[in-house]
Design a protein around this motif. Structure first.
Motif, mmCIF file in Angstrom:
data_model
loop_
_atom_site.group_PDB
_atom_site.id
_atom_site.type_symbol
_atom_site.label_atom_id
_atom_site.label_comp_id
_atom_site.label_asym_id
_atom_site.label_seq_id
_atom_site.Cartn_x
_atom_site.Cartn_y
_atom_site.Cartn_z
ATOM 1 N N UNK A 6 -3.840 0.477 3.541
ATOM 2 C CA UNK A 6 -2.780 -0.369 3.009
ATOM 3 C C UNK A 6 -2.900 -0.325 1.495
ATOM 4 N N UNK A 7 -1.949 0.316 0.846
ATOM 5 C CA UNK A 7 -2.064 0.653 -0.571
ATOM 6 C C UNK A 7 -1.950 -0.574 -1.469
ATOM 7 N N UNK A 8 -1.110 -1.534 -1.103
ATOM 8 C CA UNK A 8 -0.753 -2.764 -1.827
ATOM 9 C C UNK A 8 0.359 -2.502 -2.834
ATOM 10 N N UNK A 9 1.130 -3.542 -3.104
ATOM 11 C CA UNK A 9 2.282 -3.440 -4.012
ATOM 12 C C UNK A 9 1.866 -3.040 -5.425
ATOM 13 N N UNK A 10 0.851 -3.741 -5.958
ATOM 14 C CA UNK A 10 0.453 -3.493 -7.346
ATOM 15 C C UNK A 10 -0.048 -2.073 -7.539
ATOM 16 N N UNK A 11 -0.867 -1.594 -6.603
ATOM 17 C CA UNK A 11 -1.376 -0.227 -6.727
ATOM 18 C C UNK A 11 -0.223 0.766 -6.670
ATOM 19 N N UNK A 38 6.282 3.464 5.305
ATOM 20 C CA UNK A 38 7.197 2.323 5.191
ATOM 21 C C UNK A 38 6.521 1.041 4.706
ATOM 22 N N UNK A 39 5.227 1.081 4.472
ATOM 23 C CA UNK A 39 4.513 -0.132 4.075
ATOM 24 C C UNK A 39 5.017 -0.653 2.730
ATOM 25 N N UNK A 40 5.004 -1.974 2.594
ATOM 26 C CA UNK A 40 5.421 -2.592 1.337
ATOM 27 C C UNK A 40 4.421 -3.661 0.923
ATOM 28 N N UNK A 41 4.707 -4.921 1.252
ATOM 29 C CA UNK A 41 3.913 -6.056 0.784
ATOM 30 C C UNK A 41 3.273 -6.761 1.975
ATOM 31 N N UNK A 77 -9.243 -7.205 -2.725
ATOM 32 C CA UNK A 77 -9.804 -8.325 -1.998
ATOM 33 C C UNK A 77 -8.761 -9.366 -1.633
ATOM 34 N N UNK A 78 -7.774 -9.571 -2.504
ATOM 35 C CA UNK A 78 -6.783 -10.616 -2.233
ATOM 36 C C UNK A 78 -5.860 -10.220 -1.089
ATOM 37 N N UNK A 79 -5.420 -8.972 -1.051
ATOM 38 C CA UNK A 79 -4.548 -8.539 0.046
ATOM 39 C C UNK A 79 -5.326 -8.424 1.358
ATOM 40 N N UNK A 80 -6.564 -7.928 1.285
ATOM 41 C CA UNK A 80 -7.396 -7.887 2.486
ATOM 42 C C UNK A 80 -7.659 -9.303 2.985
ATOM 43 N N UNK A 81 -7.891 -10.229 2.059
ATOM 44 C CA UNK A 81 -8.100 -11.623 2.438
ATOM 45 C C UNK A 81 -6.863 -12.238 3.061
ATOM 46 N N UNK A 82 -5.695 -11.856 2.556
ATOM 47 C CA UNK A 82 -4.451 -12.353 3.145
ATOM 48 C C UNK A 82 -4.358 -11.956 4.617
ATOM 49 N N UNK A 83 -4.653 -10.697 4.897
ATOM 50 C CA UNK A 83 -4.557 -10.207 6.274
ATOM 51 C C UNK A 83 -5.665 -10.792 7.136
ATOM 52 N N UNK A 84 -6.870 -10.775 6.632
ATOM 53 C CA UNK A 84 -8.024 -11.148 7.452
ATOM 54 C C UNK A 84 -8.160 -12.660 7.633
ATOM 55 N N UNK A 139 -10.782 -13.734 -4.465
ATOM 56 C CA UNK A 139 -10.521 -13.628 -3.028
ATOM 57 C C UNK A 139 -11.543 -12.747 -2.332
ATOM 58 N N UNK A 140 -11.849 -11.605 -2.924
ATOM 59 C CA UNK A 140 -12.832 -10.713 -2.326
ATOM 60 C C UNK A 140 -14.182 -11.384 -2.180
ATOM 61 N N UNK A 141 -14.582 -12.105 -3.215
ATOM 62 C CA UNK A 141 -15.880 -12.780 -3.200
ATOM 63 C C UNK A 141 -15.895 -13.951 -2.231
ATOM 64 N N UNK A 142 -14.938 -14.845 -2.378
ATOM 65 C CA UNK A 142 -14.998 -16.123 -1.664
ATOM 66 C C UNK A 142 -14.460 -16.062 -0.239
ATOM 67 N N UNK A 143 -13.509 -15.182 0.008
ATOM 68 C CA UNK A 143 -12.949 -15.081 1.349
ATOM 69 C C UNK A 143 -13.630 -14.010 2.200
#
Length: 244
Positions: A6-11, A38-41, A77-84, A139-143
């Motif tokens: 999952x590439x992420x929007x910002x990347x 087709x992935x987006x956000x 970390x933030x996008x992975x945290x969102x999903x996980x 997010x990566x650290x705390x989540x």
């Protein structure tokens, strides 16, 4: 193993080479990498703003796109945290979705965590010579508990020396919509982070979240620092750390 990236929007929009670096690292670890076109956000901006309808729509889309992947890996970390972490909370009252959400969240990993603990990457393909300091994204650290993993991977690179900054785990002030809603507070937090980076004398500051890196780099340049490089950990590990 079959890994969905999952590439992420910002990347995708701001620094696509991070995505290509992630692919190189995953392939170096022996993974078959799938990148759904087709992935987006992931829906995080809407979720953080209280807009659950759009967040759920994007989550459903993402779940379908990565169906069939053994793992989903995210260079953020933030996008992975969102999903996980947050997808299960988002769908906790939806019995039609909760099983699919839990299956996805349980196999989603932040990139450095996956490389260190799941794929167990032994050979680092990149080359880097210089001193680094590492910023731990919130997010990566705390989540997700991502802290030792990127440092362990970087320490395998013979030309790298890591100098820890003061308050490496303190927020840089980005926080997604926080930096928009509370600009003056965000700028003050970024200034403090930049001071700590400068005190290390490191050639580059490295992190695992592009949002943090963009925030830090913008503040460094406004403060007149045009020399400190600002790099994603994937760029360093894969050897794709060009300027720009």
């Amino acid at each position: 193993m079959r890994v969905g990236l999952f590439v992420t929007c910002l990347v995708d929009l701001m620094r696509p080479r991070i995505g290509f670096a992630a692919i190189r690292l995953l392939e170096s670890a022996g993974c078959e990498v799938v990148v759904p076109a087709t992935q987006t956000c992931c829906g995080q901006p809407g979720y953080n703003s209280g807009e659950q309808t759009s967040a759920k729509a994007l989550a459903r889309k993402l779940i379908g796109e990565f169906d069939g992947c053994e793992y989903v890996v995210v260079p953020s970390g933030s996008c992975a945290g969102m999903i996980r972490v947050h997808y299960p909370a988002l769908f906790k009252d939806d019995p039609t979705m909760i099983d699919a959400v839990n299956r996805l969240s349980s196999r989603t990993y932040e990139l450095a965590d996956f490389l260190a603990n799941v794929a167990k990457l032994k050979h680092i393909p990149g080359r880097f010579s210089g001193s680094l300091t590492y910023h731990d994204s919130c997010s990566g650290l705390r989540e997700l508990g991502v802290q030792a993993q990127p440092r362990a991977l970087l320490s395998k690179m013979p030309g790298v020396s890591i100098t820890e900054m003061r308050e490496a785990t303190t927020c840089c002030g980005f926080g997604g919509t926080f930096s928009v809603k509370f600009g003056e507070i965000s700028a003050a937090m970024a200034d403090k982070k930049c001071q700590h980076i400068a005190q290390t004398g490191a050639d580059a500051v490295v992190a695992g979240d592009l949002g943090c890196l963009l925030n830090i780099e913008g503040r460094l340049r406004r403060r007149g620092d045009v020399h400190t490089r600002v790099l994603h950990v994937a760029e360093v590990l894969a050897g794709d750390e060009r300027e720009g």
